[in-house]
Design a protein around this motif. Structure first.
Motif, short mmCIF file in Angstrom:
data_model
loop_
_atom_site.label_atom_id
_atom_site.label_comp_id
_atom_site.label_asym_id
_atom_site.label_seq_id
_atom_site.Cartn_x
_atom_site.Cartn_y
_atom_site.Cartn_z
N LEU A 163 0.82 -1.20 0.00
CA LEU A 163 0.00 0.00 0.00
C LEU A 163 0.86 1.26 0.00
O LEU A 163 0.43 2.31 -0.49
CB LEU A 163 -0.93 0.00 1.21
CG LEU A 163 -2.02 -1.08 1.21
CD1 LEU A 163 -2.78 -1.06 2.53
CD2 LEU A 163 -2.97 -0.87 0.04
N ALA A 164 2.07 1.16 0.53
CA ALA A 164 2.98 2.31 0.53
C ALA A 164 3.38 2.71 -0.88
O ALA A 164 3.91 3.80 -1.10
CB ALA A 164 4.23 1.98 1.35
N ASN A 165 3.11 1.83 -1.84
CA ASN A 165 3.42 2.11 -3.24
C ASN A 165 2.37 3.02 -3.89
O ASN A 165 2.60 3.58 -4.96
CB ASN A 165 3.50 0.79 -4.01
CG ASN A 165 4.17 0.91 -5.36
OD1 ASN A 165 5.34 1.29 -5.43
ND2 ASN A 165 3.45 0.60 -6.43
N LEU A 166 1.22 3.18 -3.22
CA LEU A 166 0.14 3.99 -3.79
C LEU A 166 0.42 5.48 -3.62
O LEU A 166 1.10 5.89 -2.68
CB LEU A 166 -1.19 3.66 -3.09
CG LEU A 166 -1.72 2.22 -3.20
CD1 LEU A 166 -3.01 2.09 -2.41
CD2 LEU A 166 -1.94 1.84 -4.65
N SER A 167 -0.15 6.26 -4.52
CA SER A 167 -0.08 7.71 -4.36
C SER A 167 -0.93 8.12 -3.18
O SER A 167 -1.82 7.37 -2.74
CB SER A 167 -0.59 8.39 -5.63
OG SER A 167 -2.00 8.19 -5.75
N PRO A 168 -0.70 9.30 -2.60
CA PRO A 168 -1.54 9.75 -1.47
C PRO A 168 -3.03 9.72 -1.79
O PRO A 168 -3.84 9.31 -0.97
CB PRO A 168 -1.03 11.16 -1.21
CG PRO A 168 0.41 11.13 -1.64
CD PRO A 168 0.42 10.24 -2.85
N THR A 169 -3.39 10.14 -3.00
CA THR A 169 -4.80 10.15 -3.39
C THR A 169 -5.36 8.73 -3.43
O THR A 169 -6.45 8.46 -2.93
CB THR A 169 -4.99 10.82 -4.76
OG1 THR A 169 -4.52 12.17 -4.69
CG2 THR A 169 -6.45 10.82 -5.18
N ALA A 170 -4.59 7.82 -4.04
CA ALA A 170 -5.04 6.43 -4.14
C ALA A 170 -5.11 5.77 -2.76
O ALA A 170 -6.00 4.97 -2.49
CB ALA A 170 -4.12 5.64 -5.06
N LEU A 171 -4.17 6.12 -1.88
CA LEU A 171 -4.17 5.54 -0.54
C LEU A 171 -5.39 6.03 0.25
O LEU A 171 -6.04 5.24 0.95
CB LEU A 171 -2.88 5.91 0.20
CG LEU A 171 -2.75 5.38 1.63
CD1 LEU A 171 -2.92 3.87 1.68
CD2 LEU A 171 -1.39 5.78 2.21
N HIS A 172 -5.71 7.32 0.14
CA HIS A 172 -6.90 7.83 0.80
C HIS A 172 -8.15 7.09 0.30
O HIS A 172 -9.03 6.73 1.09
CB HIS A 172 -7.06 9.33 0.55
CG HIS A 172 -6.31 10.19 1.52
ND1 HIS A 172 -6.52 10.13 2.89
CD2 HIS A 172 -5.35 11.13 1.34
CE1 HIS A 172 -5.73 10.99 3.50
NE2 HIS A 172 -5.01 11.62 2.59
N ALA A 173 -8.22 6.86 -1.01
CA ALA A 173 -9.38 6.16 -1.58
C ALA A 173 -9.44 4.73 -1.06
O ALA A 173 -10.52 4.21 -0.76
CB ALA A 173 -9.29 6.18 -3.10
#
Length: 270
Positions: A163-173
Motif C-alpha cells: 500500500l505504501a506504493n500507492l499515491s496519497p490520493t489512491a491511498l486515501h481512496a
C-alpha cells in the motif's frame, strides 16, 4: 462498435455503492460470491445459508449451486454444498504461470533457515493480501496460513509495504473503501493514523506490525519491486513477540530480507 442495450445482468446498476459498467456481468459476480461463501465455510453450507450469505433468493442460489455441481466445483452431502478440490485448479493456474515463486522458494527457505522463523510472500488483491509462497516455521498464529490464504491488507506488514506504493490520493481512496476492523487492542483503525503509518513505511522501506493482527505476533516486511520500482508483492518474516524484539528484526532480519528481496526481484519478468 455500436452495442445493443443489454439485459439487467449486464447493464448499469448500483451494487454496494459502486457504479458498474454496461459490460459488467452481474450473474458472474453472484456466482463467484457463491463460491467465496462456500470457501469461507469448509464444512459446507445449506441452500438457505448460501442464499442468506450472498443475498440471493433461494431459487437463484439453487441455480448457481446446481451449475457449480454440474461443473464439478461443488459436491453435495445431503443438505450441504461443499467446494471440491477442482477449485484449486484456478489457483494452480495462476501460480504456475508465474514461475517467479518457484524460483523464490529456495531463497525463501534459505532466509527462513537463517532467521529460524516463518517466511512468506503475498500479493495485493482488492483490500486483502493473498499468500502466494510460504516457508513455515514454528506455528505462531491461530489461523492456519497456507498458499491462497487471504488477510486484510491494512493489518498485515506485507499489505502495508504494498500500500505504501500507492499515491496519497489512491491511498486515501483505499482507506475510505476498506472495512477496517479491530483485531486486537493494538490494531490501528483510524483513517489518519493508518495513512500516517503507511506514509512512514514508504519513507523507511519496510513495515513492522506489532500485535495488530494477533496478540503475540510480530512481523516485518519489505516490498518486492519490478524494474520500474513498483511493488508487485511483499516478503515478510513472522515471529512471536516473546522470542524476537523489534530491534532484532530491524538490525538482524532486515538486511537479510533486503538481500533476499533483491535476489527474488531478478526473476520478475524473466
Amino acid at each position: 462498435m455500436n452495442l445493443a442495450p443489454m439485459n439487467s445482468d449486464n447493464g448499469d446498476f448500483e451494487d454496494d455503492g459502486i457504479r458498474r459498467g454496461r459490460e459488467f456481468v452481474g450473474s458472474l459476480e453472484r456466482g463467484l460470491k457463491v463460491m467465496q461463501a462456500l470457501g469461507d465455510a469448509p464444512e459446507g453450507l445449506t441452500l438457505t445459508d448460501v442464499a442468506g450469505r450472498v443475498g440471493l433468493t433461494r431459487a437463484t442460489a439453487r441455480r448457481f449451486l446446481l451449475t457449480l455441481l454440474e461443473l464439478g466445483y461443488v459436491r453435495q452431502d445431503r443438505r450441504l454444498f461443499i467446494l471440491t478440490p477442482k477449485v484449486l485448479s484456478l489457483g494452480v493456474s495462476y501460480l504456475s504461470n508465474r514461475p517467479i515463486w518457484q524460483s523464490a522458494a529456495p531463497l525463501m527457505r534459505e532466509l527462513s533457515r537463517q532467521v529460524n522463523e516463518s517466511c512468506s510472500a503475498a500479493v495485493l488483491d482488492g483490500t486483502d493480501i493473498v499468500y502466494v509462497a510460504r516457508v513455515a516455521g514454528n506455528r505462531i498464529m491461530s489461523v492456519n496460513i497456507t498458499i491462497g490464504t487471504r488477510l486484510p491488507a491494512l493489518t498485515t506488514s506485507m499489505g502495508r509495504v504494498m500500500l505504501a506504493n500507492l499515491s496519497p490520493t489512491a491511498l486515501h481512496a483505499f482507506l475510505t473503501k476498506s472495512d477496517i476492523q479491530r483485531h486486537t487492542e493494538y490494531t490501528l483503525t483510524n483513517h489518519d493514523s493508518l495513512f500516517a503509518e503507511i506514509t512512514n513505511v514508504r519513507s523507511r522501506g519496510y513495515a513492522i506490525l506489532d500485535q495488530e493482527l494477533e496478540i503475540g505476533l510480530r512481523s516485518i516486511a519489505v516490498p518486492l519491486r519490478d524494474r520500474a520500482g513498483r511493488a508487485f508483492a511483499g516478503l515478510n518474516i513472522s515471529s512471536q513477540t516473546a522470542r524476537v524484539s523489534r530491534e532484532t528484526m530491524i538490525s538482524e532480519f532486515l538486511p537479510l530480507m533486503r538481500e533476499t528481496a533483491r535476489r527474488i526481484e531478478q526473476f520478475y519478468g524473466a
